[in-house]
Design an enzyme around this catalytic site. Structure first.
Site, mmCIF file in Angstrom:
data_model
loop_
_atom_site.group_PDB
_atom_site.id
_atom_site.type_symbol
_atom_site.label_atom_id
_atom_site.label_comp_id
_atom_site.label_asym_id
_atom_site.label_seq_id
_atom_site.Cartn_x
_atom_site.Cartn_y
_atom_site.Cartn_z
ATOM 1 N N ASP A 186 -1.771 -6.874 -16.679
ATOM 2 C CA ASP A 186 -0.787 -6.277 -17.577
ATOM 3 C C ASP A 186 -1.393 -4.952 -17.997
ATOM 4 O O ASP A 186 -2.352 -4.916 -18.767
ATOM 5 C CB ASP A 186 -0.545 -7.178 -18.795
ATOM 6 C CG ASP A 186 0.505 -6.615 -19.755
ATOM 7 O OD1 ASP A 186 0.734 -5.389 -19.720
ATOM 8 O OD2 ASP A 186 1.076 -7.381 -20.541
ATOM 9 N N HIS A 187 -0.854 -3.845 -17.476
ATOM 10 C CA HIS A 187 -1.534 -2.561 -17.666
ATOM 11 C C HIS A 187 -1.626 -2.161 -19.137
ATOM 12 O O HIS A 187 -2.477 -1.349 -19.504
ATOM 13 C CB HIS A 187 -0.854 -1.460 -16.847
ATOM 14 C CG HIS A 187 0.481 -1.027 -17.353
ATOM 15 N ND1 HIS A 187 1.644 -1.681 -17.032
ATOM 16 C CD2 HIS A 187 0.842 0.004 -18.163
ATOM 17 C CE1 HIS A 187 2.653 -1.080 -17.621
ATOM 18 N NE2 HIS A 187 2.208 -0.056 -18.314
ATOM 19 N N LYS A 235 -4.869 -0.142 -21.892
ATOM 20 C CA LYS A 235 -4.705 1.072 -22.686
ATOM 21 C C LYS A 235 -5.747 1.127 -23.795
ATOM 22 O O LYS A 235 -6.084 0.114 -24.414
ATOM 23 C CB LYS A 235 -3.288 1.138 -23.256
ATOM 24 C CG LYS A 235 -2.220 1.364 -22.182
ATOM 25 C CD LYS A 235 -0.853 1.526 -22.781
ATOM 26 C CE LYS A 235 0.187 1.806 -21.707
ATOM 27 N NZ LYS A 235 -0.027 3.091 -21.021
ATOM 28 N N HIS A 287 4.185 -7.347 -22.215
ATOM 29 C CA HIS A 287 3.536 -6.301 -23.000
ATOM 30 C C HIS A 287 3.571 -6.592 -24.504
ATOM 31 O O HIS A 287 2.537 -6.528 -25.191
ATOM 32 C CB HIS A 287 4.210 -4.946 -22.750
ATOM 33 C CG HIS A 287 4.239 -4.538 -21.316
ATOM 34 N ND1 HIS A 287 3.246 -4.853 -20.422
ATOM 35 C CD2 HIS A 287 5.163 -3.824 -20.605
ATOM 36 C CE1 HIS A 287 3.541 -4.347 -19.242
ATOM 37 N NE2 HIS A 287 4.698 -3.729 -19.329
ATOM 38 N N ALA A 289 0.805 -1.229 0.000
ATOM 39 C CA ALA A 289 0.000 0.000 0.000
ATOM 40 C C ALA A 289 0.833 1.271 0.000
ATOM 41 O O ALA A 289 0.327 2.338 -0.369
ATOM 42 C CB ALA A 289 -0.936 0.008 1.207
ATOM 43 N N LYS A 300 9.698 8.425 -26.110
ATOM 44 C CA LYS A 300 8.799 7.491 -25.435
ATOM 45 C C LYS A 300 7.628 7.238 -26.368
ATOM 46 O O LYS A 300 6.868 8.158 -26.691
ATOM 47 C CB LYS A 300 8.305 8.078 -24.113
ATOM 48 C CG LYS A 300 7.285 7.210 -23.382
ATOM 49 C CD LYS A 300 6.844 7.874 -22.095
ATOM 50 C CE LYS A 300 5.734 7.096 -21.395
ATOM 51 N NZ LYS A 300 6.154 5.755 -20.976
ATOM 52 N N GLU A 308 11.424 3.664 -24.605
ATOM 53 C CA GLU A 308 11.403 4.478 -23.399
ATOM 54 C C GLU A 308 12.585 5.440 -23.422
ATOM 55 O O GLU A 308 13.669 5.092 -23.899
ATOM 56 C CB GLU A 308 11.495 3.604 -22.154
ATOM 57 C CG GLU A 308 10.356 2.611 -21.985
ATOM 58 C CD GLU A 308 10.532 1.787 -20.716
ATOM 59 O OE1 GLU A 308 9.855 2.098 -19.729
ATOM 60 O OE2 GLU A 308 11.355 0.861 -20.720
ATOM 61 N N LYS A 340 2.983 -8.106 -12.595
ATOM 62 C CA LYS A 340 4.155 -8.761 -13.149
ATOM 63 C C LYS A 340 5.362 -8.418 -12.283
ATOM 64 O O LYS A 340 5.328 -7.418 -11.558
ATOM 65 C CB LYS A 340 4.375 -8.331 -14.600
ATOM 66 C CG LYS A 340 4.991 -6.925 -14.786
ATOM 67 C CD LYS A 340 5.274 -6.662 -16.238
ATOM 68 C CE LYS A 340 5.939 -5.313 -16.442
ATOM 69 N NZ LYS A 340 7.367 -5.298 -16.321
#
Length: 490
Positions: free
Chosen positions: A174-175, A179, A237, A16, A343, A213, A145
């Site tokens: 998996d963010h 998207k 990803h 947290a 990026k 990146e 992950k």
């Protein structure tokens, strides 16, 4: 506006006080609260906090322009807890039972493990032994992950979790799957016959996926130096973007049917043998250089907490083939790295050239048609076509038709984590990875790592601020292709 299906829920937020919770999760919870989602949260970490000091920590993560916060913050509670001390979980059960009654949460529970992977299995075991997974409502487990560091470790971790949770209750997040434009790949293909009819080896010459990146390793140095670009970015990803781009139309647009088609793609990716690895994969590591904003940065080996002799790759480019009828002979090129020019995440679909015809001499120099899916920082599409120049020569010129979602609607689309948390709250696991997806992906990564080790694949250097080593360009040049420059939808 994203549709919210109200599900009163008690959320156990392990980790947290960590960076992910502060940067992404608390702002996402706030947006869900603003949309009338009903929940309470127990924050769990080893650091000492009171309920009030924890709420102040959360308040500092919210946007300055956010409105009424008190009602939101009052739903957050804190308990200092060490995963390795199971006796602490008894106190957690008492608090959770009290909050469940206080907020009428109907026994629904989400356990969010934003922890080091080595604690996943132990946390699940302690939750079960304390009776926290025995509930009158539903229970979901969200895990971040990395899910293991190779196939064997992932399999052991999965077996540990299955001692407590069913597969349908496990949400491997998996963010990238949250998207906007990643989720839009299916709609783009299957809602538009003009694309689906040419989405195959007869019309597409190659697919290029770039995930670049500009940042270095930062605070993740210790973890990253043991992992590298292949396992940090490609295994999850990029594999997911390949699967969505290449999947067959599902028989029904339902969760398991969609996930099944994704699994078939990953299962069909040709393993990389030791004999072929030097022709199919490039490894790179950045040296010092200048970024596009004029900032000079050091080499990877000079970063804090990085071994001075490290051979960890910060860049990977690869050529994959999917062994099925639709994609027979079509190379899927991928590249990802740190300290690159910009990026950006985008998928480029390059269509085949027209057959050469002397009569249409002015078409012979026409550039290929490109469909570009911009995932970030832009969210949108661009389609590159050829038209006649507006003069008497009869020659062609390229034009680009563009759509940018977040250029005109900044702030109107949900964040990836908000979207995925909402999915978990309503029990929709479509945009989470199933175990067999993870298993086949790890098998492919293991074949690459084993081949690297056997053939001692060289580590090519590239300057920070560039798009990777020269060998990454040579990878495509062998097939007569080149990387398309990163584009913007603006």
């Amino acid at each position: 506006m994203m549709e919210i299906q109200k599900q009163p829920t008690l959320i156990f937020m392990f980790g947290a006080t960590g960076d992910l919770a502060r940067r992404k999760l608390y702002p996402a919870f706030y947006q869900l609260y603003q949309k009338n989602q009903d929940f309470a949260v127990i924050g769990l970490a080893r650091r000492p906090h009171t309920h009030e000091s924890y709420r102040r920590l959360i308040s500092d993560t919210l946007p300055e322009q956010s409105g009424e916060r008190k009602g939101f913050l009052d739903r957050f509670y804190y308990l200092s807890l060490d995963i390795e001390h199971p006796e602490n979980f008894g106190v957690l059960k008492e608090l959770s039972d009290r909050l469940d009654k206080q907020y009428l949460l109907q026994g629904n529970r989400i356990f969010y493990l934003s922890l080091a992977p080595r604690f996943f299995g132990l946390a699940a075991k302690n939750l079960k032994n304390a009776g926290l997974t025995e509930t009158s409502g539903w229970k979901h487990l969200i895990i971040e992950k990395p899910f293991g560091h190779d196939f064997m470790s992932a399999e052991k971790l999965n077996n540990d979790l299955l001692q407590v949770f069913d597969e349908k209750e496990i949400y491997r997040i998996d963010h990238y799957l949250g998207k906007e434009m990643v989720q839009n790949i299916e709609a783009l293909r299957f809602a538009n016959p003009i694309f689906e009819s040419v989405w195959n080896h007869r019309y597409i010459s190659n697919v290029q996926i770039t995930l670049s990146e500009t940042l270095g390793v930062g605070e993740r140095a210790s973890y990253y130096d043991q992992t590298g670009a292949l396992l940090d970015m490609v295994q999850n990803h990029i594999m997911q973007m390949i699967a969505l781009t290449a999947m067959e139309p599902p028989s029904r647009f339902e969760t398991e049917e969609i996930r099944y088609e994704k699994v078939k793609v990953i299962q069909s990716i040709r393993p990389v043998s030791a004999e072929k690895v030097s022709d199919q994969v490039v490894r790179g590591q950045y040296i010092g250089g200048m970024m596009s904003d004029g900032t000079e940065v050091c080499a990877y080996r000079d970063e804090e907490k990085i071994d001075k002799n490290s051979n960890t790759e910060t860049f990977v480019a690869a050529r994959f083939f999917i062994d099925n009828y639709r994609w027979s002979g079509v190379p899927f090129y991928i590249r990802t790295g740190k300290r690159m020019t910009a990026k950006s995440t985008e998928i480029v679909i390059q269509f085949k050239d027209n057959p050469k015809n002397p009569y249409f001499y002015h078409l012979n120099d026409a550039e290929p048609n490109l469909l570009v899916i911009h995932v970030q920082p832009d969210e949108g599409l661009s389609l590159k076509l050829n038209v006649k120049q507006f003069n008497e020569t009869g020659n062609t010129m390229p034009i680009s038709m563009k759509f940018c979602n977040n250029c005109a609607n900044v702030g109107n689309t949900p964040d990836a984590y908000e979207r995925l948390l909402a999915d978990c709250l309503k029990g929709d696991s479509t945009n989470f990875t199933r175990w067999d997806e993870v298993a086949y992906s790890w098998s492919l990564m293991d074949s690459i790592v084993a081949s690297w080790s056997e053939k001692q694949l060289p580590l090519d250097r590239y300057e920070a601020g560039s798009m990777g080593p020269v060998s990454a360009n040579e990878l495509l040049a062998k097939d007569g292709f080149h990387w398309w420059p990163l584009t913007r939808t603006e």
